[in-house]
Design an enzyme around this catalytic site. Structure first.
Site, short mmCIF file in Angstrom:
data_model
loop_
_atom_site.label_atom_id
_atom_site.label_comp_id
_atom_site.label_asym_id
_atom_site.label_seq_id
_atom_site.Cartn_x
_atom_site.Cartn_y
_atom_site.Cartn_z
N ARG A 16 0.80 -1.23 0.00
CA ARG A 16 0.00 0.00 0.00
C ARG A 16 0.84 1.29 0.00
O ARG A 16 0.31 2.36 -0.24
CB ARG A 16 -0.97 -0.01 1.19
CG ARG A 16 -2.21 -0.84 0.88
CD ARG A 16 -3.32 -0.47 1.81
NE ARG A 16 -3.18 -1.12 3.11
CZ ARG A 16 -3.68 -0.63 4.24
NH1 ARG A 16 -4.34 0.52 4.23
NH2 ARG A 16 -3.53 -1.28 5.37
N LYS A 23 8.84 -1.21 2.91
CA LYS A 23 8.13 -0.39 3.90
C LYS A 23 8.96 -0.05 5.13
O LYS A 23 9.02 1.10 5.56
CB LYS A 23 6.84 -1.11 4.32
CG LYS A 23 6.15 -0.45 5.49
CD LYS A 23 4.68 -0.79 5.62
CE LYS A 23 4.36 -2.21 5.96
NZ LYS A 23 2.91 -2.39 6.24
N GLY A 78 1.36 -15.76 5.97
CA GLY A 78 0.76 -15.26 7.20
C GLY A 78 1.77 -15.05 8.31
O GLY A 78 2.91 -15.52 8.24
C1 UD1 Z 1 -1.80 -8.31 12.04
C2 UD1 Z 1 -2.51 -9.17 13.09
C3 UD1 Z 1 -3.69 -8.40 13.67
C4 UD1 Z 1 -3.19 -7.10 14.26
C5 UD1 Z 1 -2.38 -6.29 13.24
C6 UD1 Z 1 -1.70 -5.14 13.94
C7 UD1 Z 1 -2.29 -11.52 12.52
C8 UD1 Z 1 -2.97 -12.69 11.93
N1 UD1 Z 1 -2.98 -10.38 12.48
O1 UD1 Z 1 -2.72 -8.06 10.99
O2 UD1 Z 1 -4.33 -9.17 14.67
O3 UD1 Z 1 -4.28 -6.34 14.75
O4 UD1 Z 1 -1.35 -7.10 12.64
O5 UD1 Z 1 -1.01 -4.31 13.05
O6 UD1 Z 1 -1.21 -11.64 13.03
N2 UD1 Z 1 4.23 -10.45 7.68
C9 UD1 Z 1 5.19 -11.35 7.30
N3 UD1 Z 1 4.82 -12.46 6.61
C10 UD1 Z 1 3.53 -12.73 6.32
C11 UD1 Z 1 2.55 -11.82 6.72
C12 UD1 Z 1 2.91 -10.69 7.41
O7 UD1 Z 1 6.37 -11.14 7.56
O8 UD1 Z 1 3.29 -13.78 5.69
C13 UD1 Z 1 4.64 -9.25 8.41
C14 UD1 Z 1 4.34 -7.99 7.64
O9 UD1 Z 1 5.46 -7.62 6.83
C15 UD1 Z 1 4.08 -7.00 8.76
C16 UD1 Z 1 3.49 -7.85 9.87
O10 UD1 Z 1 3.89 -9.18 9.60
O11 UD1 Z 1 5.27 -6.42 9.25
C17 UD1 Z 1 1.98 -7.76 9.96
O12 UD1 Z 1 1.41 -8.21 8.75
P1 UD1 Z 1 0.09 -7.59 8.14
O13 UD1 Z 1 -0.26 -8.29 6.89
O14 UD1 Z 1 0.21 -6.12 8.10
O15 UD1 Z 1 -0.96 -8.03 9.26
P2 UD1 Z 1 -2.34 -7.40 9.56
O16 UD1 Z 1 -3.34 -7.91 8.59
O17 UD1 Z 1 -2.18 -5.93 9.70
CA CA Z 2 -0.24 -4.31 9.31
#
Ligand code: UD1
Ligand code: CA
Length: 452
Positions: A16, A23, A78
């Site tokens: 985004r 980021k 995830g």
């Molecule tokens: C996540 C949380 C949510 C919380 C929110 C807070 C989970 C399932 N959800 O959601 O409960 O309220 O953060 O900001 O944990 N990332 C990885 N690999 C992945 C997916 C994500 O490294 O496969 C990292 C992203 O780069 C980021 C962080 O994890 O730094 C959070 O990922 P994001 O997709 O933003 O999670 P949210 O949907 O915001």
């Molecule tokens: Ca996030």
């Protein structure tokens, strides 16, 4: 306290932001977000730091180098799947694991410590979650808990029912888990949910099913854990950081005439009884001593300013500027790689580059050090108490002795000795009455021309 390892999630590049830069490398107050987070985590003196990388991982690795370990997550399935990638680095680790998100960069060390403390409380929770109450709960996962802070359920917004969405306590993403338990819990996480992802939050639900407790620590200030997912949120994070820093500067004994118009850098250091007027901007690497006044519209970067100096209005201190005690730089003065000696003054319209100015020297208005010949930079050394007349061009390399005087308007290209006067001007032509005669003659000529 037990040994601590931190796992920082940064596998997603942050779609985004619509950027060619990952980021977590976007700067806030001139420092990449992930560096802010690593600085705070470093206060816990972690035995290990594992950064989970994926998209644009070269960028993250270039920025962080060999100071941390990397786990590669490819593809990104995830947050739970992301933490699982750190297992090889932590397989023999029996201390506590603190999980942080690269895009939630302003979690305070005190908050991190309180989570680890909670992990070792008497009721021995399996997982400690950092919760917060944002003004807008919309996209966050919810923490369903009782009034003692025991978690009943963690649910993602997309999977939540209406009653769960009405819950205002949200998941920040930050978690503390014992290293000896983390990966066993993670191995049981599935992906039957709205996003078909392996949710880290599910380890809480699994521990609950095992009959274990999980606890939420509530963050008092929601701004500490607000995530950055867009440029608008990046601007918001910058604004928040500036607010914190202004408050810190004022608490530290600085007067800010209009705090909202002063912009600091991540590493700005300010002494006591410093006055900063409206619209002052600090780039990186600035240290300000006690009793310094910085007037409006000044810009400082890479500058060391000692006690009792005065700067501006409209001054520019570029990298390598040093102002010794009680020196003064006035309006429209620029300095670069220059030391201004104790009590020396450059009060108006001057450029000093690659220069050393001795204590008590006076640099007149419009003085320019000509430090660059188009190929190389050259040094100018000005002695103590020297007086440089206005509008002088000092052509470097050049030495001007102590107590020397350079006459106004001089273009000086050869060294000036101690106590010497140097005047470099054309001989003056003096013709008394010449102007009157000229005007008379010209007026007559014009009158004659009109008659024709
Ligand atoms: C996540 C949380 C949510 C919380 C929110 C807070 C989970 C399932 N959800 O959601 O409960 O309220 O953060 O900001 O944990 N990332 C990885 N690999 C992945 C997916 C994500 O490294 O496969 C990292 C992203 O780069 C980021 C962080 O994890 O730094 C959070 O990922 P994001 O997709 O933003 O999670 P949210 O949907 O915001
Ligand atoms: Ca996030």
């Amino acid at each position: 306290m037990k040994e601590v390892a931190t796992v920082i999630l940064a596998a997603g590049k942050g779609t985004r932001l619509n950027s060619a830069l990952h980021k977590v490398l976007h700067p806030v107050a001139g420092r990449a977000m992930i560096h802010h987070l690593l600085d705070s985590a470093a206060k816990l003196e972690p035995a290990k730091t594992v950064v989970v990388v994926g998209e644009y991982r070269e960028q993250v690795q270039d920025a962080l180098g060999a100071n941390v370990e990397y786990a590669v997550q490819e593809p990104q399935l995830g947050t739970g799947h992301a933490v699982q990638q750190a297992e090889p680095m932590l397989k023999d680790f029996t201390g506590d694991v603190l999980i942080l998100y690269g895009d939630v960069p302003f979690v305070k060390p005190e908050t991190m410590v309180s989570m680890l403390d909670r992990l070792h409380a008497e009721d021995a929770p399996a997982v400690v979650v950092l919760g917060f109450r944002p003004p807008d709960t919309l996209r966050y996962g919810r923490v369903i808990s009782d009034r003692f802070g025991r978690i009943e359920k963690m649910v993602e917004h997309k999977d939540a029912n209406e009653a769960e969405r009405a819950c205002t306590l949200c998941n920040s993403g930050v978690m503390a888990v014992k290293g000896s338990e983390l990966f066993e819990l993670l191995s049981r996480v599935g992906n039957t949910n709205a996003q078909h992802e392996y949710y880290l939050t599910d380890i809480v639900n699994l521990a609950n099913e095992d009959g274990r407790n999980c606890a939420v620590v509530e963050c008092e200030d929601h701004r500490e854990v607000t995530g950055v997912n867009s440029r608008a949120e990046l601007a918001e994070a910058e604004a928040q950081w500036q607010e914190f820093k202004r408050a810190e500067a004022m608490d530290g004994g600085a007067t800010l005439k209009a705090p909202k118009t002063v912009f600091f850098s991540w590493d700005t250091q300010i002494g006591k009884d410093v006055t900063i007027e409206q619209n002052v901007v600090f780039g990186p690497g600035v240290t300000i001593g006690d009793n310094v006044t910085i007037r409006s519209f000044s810009h400082l970067e890479g500058a060391e300013v000692e006690e009792g100096c005065e700067i501006g209005p409209f001054a520019r201190l570029r990298p390598g500027s040093v102002m010794k005690e009680g020196s003064k730089v006035g309006n429209f003065v620029e300095m670069k790689k220059t030391t201004l000696g104790e009590g020396a003054k450059a009060n108006h319209l001057t450029y000093l580059g690659d220069t050393t100015v001795g204590g008590g020297a006076n640099i007149g208005a419009g003085t320019i050090t000509c430090n660059y010949d188009g190929y190389f930079k050259h040094q100018t050394v000005i002695g103590e108490r020297a007086f440089i007349g206005s509008n002088s061009a000092l052509i470097a390399p050049l030495k001007i002795g102590a107590d020397a005087i350079v006459a106004a308007g001089s273009a000086v290209s050869r060294d000036v000795g101690d106590g010497e006067l140097r005047m470099v001007r054309a001989e003056q032509l003096v013709k008394p009455g010449w102007a009157d005669r000229f005007h008379d003659a010209m007026k007559k000529k014009k009158a004659a021309a009109k008659k024709d």
